[in-house]
Design a protein around this motif. Structure first.
Motif, PDB file in Angstrom:
ATOM      1  N   PRO A   1      -2.245  11.088  14.770  1.00 16.02           N
ATOM      2  CA  PRO A   1      -3.257  10.019  14.782  1.00 16.02           C
ATOM      3  C   PRO A   1      -4.322  10.170  13.704  1.00 16.02           C
ATOM      4  N   ALA A   2      -4.545  11.386  13.207  1.00 11.24           N
ATOM      5  CA  ALA A   2      -5.562  11.609  12.183  1.00 11.24           C
ATOM      6  C   ALA A   2      -5.230  10.880  10.881  1.00 11.24           C
ATOM      7  N   TYR A   3      -3.965  10.468  10.731  1.00  9.88           N
ATOM      8  CA  TYR A   3      -3.553   9.811   9.486  1.00  9.88           C
ATOM      9  C   TYR A   3      -3.252   8.325   9.684  1.00  9.88           C
ATOM     10  N   HIS A   4      -3.540   7.796  10.844  1.00  9.67           N
ATOM     11  CA  HIS A   4      -3.207   6.394  11.112  1.00  9.67           C
ATOM     12  C   HIS A   4      -3.977   5.424  10.228  1.00  9.67           C
ATOM     13  N   HIS A   5      -5.104   5.865   9.676  1.00  7.79           N
ATOM     14  CA  HIS A   5      -5.855   4.977   8.783  1.00  7.79           C
ATOM     15  C   HIS A   5      -5.082   4.660   7.498  1.00  7.79           C
ATOM     16  N   LEU A   6      -4.035   5.434   7.207  1.00 10.42           N
ATOM     17  CA  LEU A   6      -3.248   5.202   5.994  1.00 10.42           C
ATOM     18  C   LEU A   6      -2.234   4.079   6.152  1.00 10.42           C
ATOM     19  N   LEU A   7      -2.020   3.618   7.370  1.00 11.88           N
ATOM     20  CA  LEU A   7      -0.846   2.799   7.643  1.00 11.88           C
ATOM     21  C   LEU A   7      -1.033   1.301   7.425  1.00 11.88           C
ATOM     22  N   HIS A   8      -2.227   0.870   7.018  1.00 13.84           N
ATOM     23  CA  HIS A   8      -2.394  -0.567   6.804  1.00 13.84           C
ATOM     24  C   HIS A   8      -1.753  -1.006   5.489  1.00 13.84           C
ATOM     25  N   ALA A   9      -1.447  -2.299   5.400  1.00 13.27           N
ATOM     26  CA  ALA A   9      -0.768  -2.841   4.224  1.00 13.27           C
ATOM     27  C   ALA A   9      -1.753  -3.135   3.096  1.00 13.27           C
ATOM     28  N   MET A  10      -1.244  -3.173   1.902  1.00 11.55           N
ATOM     29  CA  MET A  10      -2.022  -3.485   0.704  1.00 11.55           C
ATOM     30  C   MET A  10      -2.599  -4.900   0.803  1.00 11.55           C
ATOM     31  N   SER A  11      -3.873  -5.045   0.484  1.00 11.26           N
ATOM     32  CA  SER A  11      -4.520  -6.363   0.570  1.00 11.26           C
ATOM     33  C   SER A  11      -4.399  -7.109  -0.763  1.00 11.26           C
ATOM     34  N   LYS A  12      -4.639  -8.423  -0.714  1.00 14.01           N
ATOM     35  CA  LYS A  12      -4.572  -9.213  -1.949  1.00 14.01           C
ATOM     36  C   LYS A  12      -5.617  -8.782  -2.977  1.00 14.01           C
ATOM     37  N   PRO A  13      -6.879  -8.529  -2.580  1.00 17.09           N
ATOM     38  CA  PRO A  13      -7.840  -8.043  -3.582  1.00 17.09           C
ATOM     39  C   PRO A  13      -7.398  -6.722  -4.227  1.00 17.09           C
ATOM     40  N   THR A  14      -6.763  -5.850  -3.440  1.00 11.67           N
ATOM     41  CA  THR A  14      -6.275  -4.583  -4.004  1.00 11.67           C
ATOM     42  C   THR A  14      -5.136  -4.841  -4.972  1.00 11.67           C
ATOM     43  N   ILE A  15      -4.267  -5.773  -4.634  1.00 10.56           N
ATOM     44  CA  ILE A  15      -3.173  -6.126  -5.556  1.00 10.56           C
ATOM     45  C   ILE A  15      -3.741  -6.666  -6.864  1.00 10.56           C
TER      46      ILE A  15
ATOM     47  N   ARG B   1       6.261  -9.081   4.006  1.00 17.92           N
ATOM     48  CA  ARG B   1       6.802 -10.118   3.122  1.00 17.92           C
ATOM     49  C   ARG B   1       5.713 -10.816   2.308  1.00 17.92           C
ATOM     50  N   PRO B   2       4.596 -11.246   2.892  1.00 18.90           N
ATOM     51  CA  PRO B   2       3.554 -11.896   2.074  1.00 18.90           C
ATOM     52  C   PRO B   2       2.980 -10.965   1.004  1.00 18.90           C
ATOM     53  N   VAL B   3       2.887  -9.673   1.315  1.00 20.21           N
ATOM     54  CA  VAL B   3       2.362  -8.703   0.349  1.00 20.21           C
ATOM     55  C   VAL B   3       3.306  -8.584  -0.842  1.00 20.21           C
ATOM     56  N   ILE B   4       4.601  -8.427  -0.570  1.00 10.68           N
ATOM     57  CA  ILE B   4       5.589  -8.283  -1.646  1.00 10.68           C
ATOM     58  C   ILE B   4       5.643  -9.556  -2.492  1.00 10.68           C
ATOM     59  N   GLU B   5       5.626 -10.692  -1.853  1.00 14.66           N
ATOM     60  CA  GLU B   5       5.633 -11.958  -2.599  1.00 14.66           C
ATOM     61  C   GLU B   5       4.429 -12.046  -3.532  1.00 14.66           C
ATOM     62  N   TYR B   6       3.270 -11.658  -3.038  1.00 10.18           N
ATOM     63  CA  TYR B   6       2.055 -11.764  -3.847  1.00 10.18           C
ATOM     64  C   TYR B   6       2.100 -10.776  -5.012  1.00 10.18           C
ATOM     65  N   ILE B   7       2.622  -9.565  -4.779  1.00  9.33           N
ATOM     66  CA  ILE B   7       2.760  -8.603  -5.867  1.00  9.33           C
ATOM     67  C   ILE B   7       3.650  -9.179  -6.964  1.00  9.33           C
ATOM     68  N   ILE B   8       4.807  -9.710  -6.571  1.00  3.83           N
ATOM     69  CA  ILE B   8       5.739 -10.269  -7.556  1.00  3.83           C
ATOM     70  C   ILE B   8       5.076 -11.393  -8.342  1.00  3.83           C
TER      71      ILE B   8
ATOM     72  N   TYR C   1       3.460   5.979 -12.631  1.00  6.01           N
ATOM     73  CA  TYR C   1       2.212   5.777 -11.891  1.00  6.01           C
ATOM     74  C   TYR C   1       2.563   5.293 -10.481  1.00  6.01           C
ATOM     75  N   VAL C   2       2.294   6.133  -9.492  1.00  2.49           N
ATOM     76  CA  VAL C   2       2.552   5.791  -8.095  1.00  2.49           C
ATOM     77  C   VAL C   2       1.227   5.327  -7.494  1.00  2.49           C
ATOM     78  N   ILE C   3       1.170   4.066  -7.097  1.00  2.00           N
ATOM     79  CA  ILE C   3      -0.099   3.453  -6.685  1.00  2.00           C
ATOM     80  C   ILE C   3       0.003   3.005  -5.233  1.00  2.00           C
ATOM     81  N   ASP C   4      -0.889   3.529  -4.398  1.00  2.00           N
ATOM     82  CA  ASP C   4      -0.802   3.215  -2.969  1.00  2.00           C
ATOM     83  C   ASP C   4      -1.692   2.033  -2.589  1.00  2.00           C
ATOM     84  N   SER C   5      -1.764   1.738  -1.290  1.00  5.05           N
ATOM     85  CA  SER C   5      -2.484   0.551  -0.817  1.00  5.05           C
ATOM     86  C   SER C   5      -3.991   0.682  -0.924  1.00  5.05           C
ATOM     87  N   PHE C   6      -4.491   1.842  -1.364  1.00  7.12           N
ATOM     88  CA  PHE C   6      -5.922   2.051  -1.584  1.00  7.12           C
ATOM     89  C   PHE C   6      -6.257   2.058  -3.076  1.00  7.12           C
TER      90      PHE C   6
END
Length: 525
Positions: free
Chosen positions: A165-179, A218-225, A410-415
């Motif tokens: 549970p200490a790492y659950h904060h990592l599990l959210h998806a990438m946001s549009k502003p971050t993309i 799916r919406p995240v991947i579409e927006y990245i593309i 370059y490996v870029i995460d959701s943060f």
């Protein structure tokens, strides 16, 4: 590959003595420290020479090979086949080749007048030139839309993220502003690389996780593309577990997500013990269904099988499954094996293979089960590359670093944190940089330098190794210290694996077997 180098008589010792007396003696000739000797299992009269930094491949008589070995000042590698009889002393039974033969051996790199120290310095210069070019090459982007995953594979190196549970904060998806900031960051990153003009440049963008292709992403991947395409041409690929790939069906194909890697760890019964959902149920049938769908849409599928000493026994059954489903009939389908590493406490070292042991075990399976032809061994790409060179179809694939983690990946995460290696992510303290809200890439000087500077010149063992420019020093994460001391080497039985692959490639060439795969030449110094 050059025509065979054969021994012809050399002028007498008396004539050489006369030259010395006249002051024409050259520096002492010796075998290059980077000459690789490959014994051939079908002959005792010939062997292959390979040079570690010139990339030369040559078939030579055993007499020529013995002569070169007699001039070695370092211990040669153990032969792959049989027992090599130590070369007799120079003033004994060694036959000295003619001057033209020796000149050819020098031009190809097998003989040198440089001292050991001078040649090592020369090797370092060449390796650093290769590495400098790799650092400047166009970037490869690996985007991690989330660290979350719907499977719970016991051997996963990210397992702790989903179970602690200490790492659950990592599990959210990438946001549009971050993309948005990541895509702007790509443009900033590229100012430090040799990127072709816009009309010639296609960005290389991959998706990794966690599981990047969850249906809810799916919406995240579409927006990245969409955003990546807004700044130019792009080629998309991904590493996915395929359990929810059907949610992306219309995005799959040569014009969008064109290549995917998926893992299948055996036929249904065995796979469903290993690659399981959080509720413990198996995933085989859903994955198989989506493999067929993706192949129909023209996606290049690389099916990986993570193998240990238990599930290797089920590979023949999986091979028959591949054939029964017709996947092997698609020219863009490939099934390959990789050894499971003890990445966490769930995996016992006693059950694992190294790459060389897995190669040998798979050889035995191929002899027993003809269907195993559809499953590639870890070192089949190495064999293909050697065969391509032997057939004179390309330049040597020499490289000074093991992988893109030490060059331009370059490996870029959701943060918007940036890492060098996808097996070392999720912890900002080990990131090599980050992309600011303004879309600027800011490197973490020390860690960026650490990862990007590692190559075959940065430790003594690799600098003196004849295989270094083929091996690249091995995986940094597998070194002693597990990524804490990334400058040490990780050999993974490479010497034996390399000689076996070259010998097999030569025998295939000799038998008239042509390459099935096209190997892209990416290195030409």
């Amino acid at each position: 590959m050059q025509a065979p180098i054969v021994v012809t008589p050399r002028r007498s010792k008396d004539s050489r003595d006369e030259e010395k007396a006249e002051g024409t003696e050259q520096r002492k000739l010796r075998a290059s420290s980077y000459t690789i000797f490959v014994d051939l299992p079908d002959t005792s009269e010939e062997m292959l020479l390979v040079h570690g930094y010139t990339g030369a491949y040559d078939l030579v008589s055993q007499k020529v090979a013995t002569y070169i070995r007699s001039l070695e000042v370092r211990r040669p590698p153990k032969p792959l086949y049989g027992v090599w009889t130590p070369a007799p002393p120079i003033d004994g039974e060694v036959v000295t080749p003619s001057e033209p033969t020796i000149d050819l051996l020098k031009r190809r790199g097998y003989l040198t007048e440089k001292t050991v120290e001078e040649e090592e310095a020369f090797f370092v210069k060449i390796a650093n030139a290769y590495h400098a070019r790799a650092l400047r090459s166009a970037p490869t982007y690996v985007l991690m839309p989330t660290y979350d995953c719907n499977l719970r594979c016991a051997y996963c190196f990210q397992d702790y993220m989903r179970t602690n549970p200490a790492y659950h904060h990592l599990l959210h998806a990438m946001s549009k502003p971050t993309i948005d900031r990541i895509v702007n960051g790509m443009l900033d990153i590229e100012t430090n690389h040799d990127v072709p003009p816009a009309d010639e440049y296609t960005r290389n963008v991959g998706f990794f996780g966690g599981e990047p292709l969850l249906a809810r992403n799916r919406p995240v991947i579409e927006y990245i593309i969409e955003k990546v395409r807004s700044i130019g041409k792009a080629s998309f690929w991904g590493v996915s577990n395929f359990t929810e790939l059907d949610a992306y069906e219309d995005l799959l194909g040569p014009d969008c997500i064109k290549m995917l890697q998926v893992t299948v760890d055996g036929p249904a019964l065995e796979h469903n013990k290993r690659r399981i959902y959080a509720d413990g149920s198996g995933s085989f049938e859903q994955i198989a269904k989506n493999i067929s769908m993706a192949l129909e849409r023209g996606v290049q599928i690389n099916m990986r099988m993570n193998i240990d000493r238990i599930n290797i026994e089920y590979l023949p059954e999986l091979a028959e499954e591949i054939i029964a489903r017709g996947w092997d009939k698609y020219p863009y389908f490939s099934a390959y094996t990789a050894p499971i590493h003890a990445a966490n406490e769930n995996v016992s070292v006693k059950t694992t293979f190294d790459s060389w042991a897995l190669d040998k075990a798979l050889n035995e399976k191929r002899l027993q089960y003809p269907a195993m032809r559809v499953i590639r061994r870890p070192d089949d790409p190495l064999k293909d590359m050697a065969q391509r060179l032997i057939e004179q179809q390309g330049q040597p694939f020499l490289h000074a670093q093991f992988c893109g983690a030490h060059a331009s990946m370059y490996v870029i995460d959701s943060f918007a944190n940036v890492y060098a290696c996808w097996e070392r992510t999720g912890d900002p303290s080990i990131r090599i940089g980050h992309i600011t809200p303004q879309g600027k890439y800011e490197a973490e000087a020390n860690l960026n330098q650490m990862w990007r500077s590692r190559n075959v010149t940065t430790n003594k063992i690799c600098r003196q190794c004849r295989y270094a420019m083929n091996c690249g020093g091995g995986c940094a994460v597998r070194t002693k210290g597990g990524g804490e001391n990334i400058f040490s080497n990780f050999c993974d039985g490479y010497a034996a694996r390399y000689r076996a692959s070259v010998a097999e490639a030569y025998l295939a060439h000799k038998a008239g077997i042509k390459l099935a795969d096209q190997i892209e030449n990416v290195c030409d110094l």
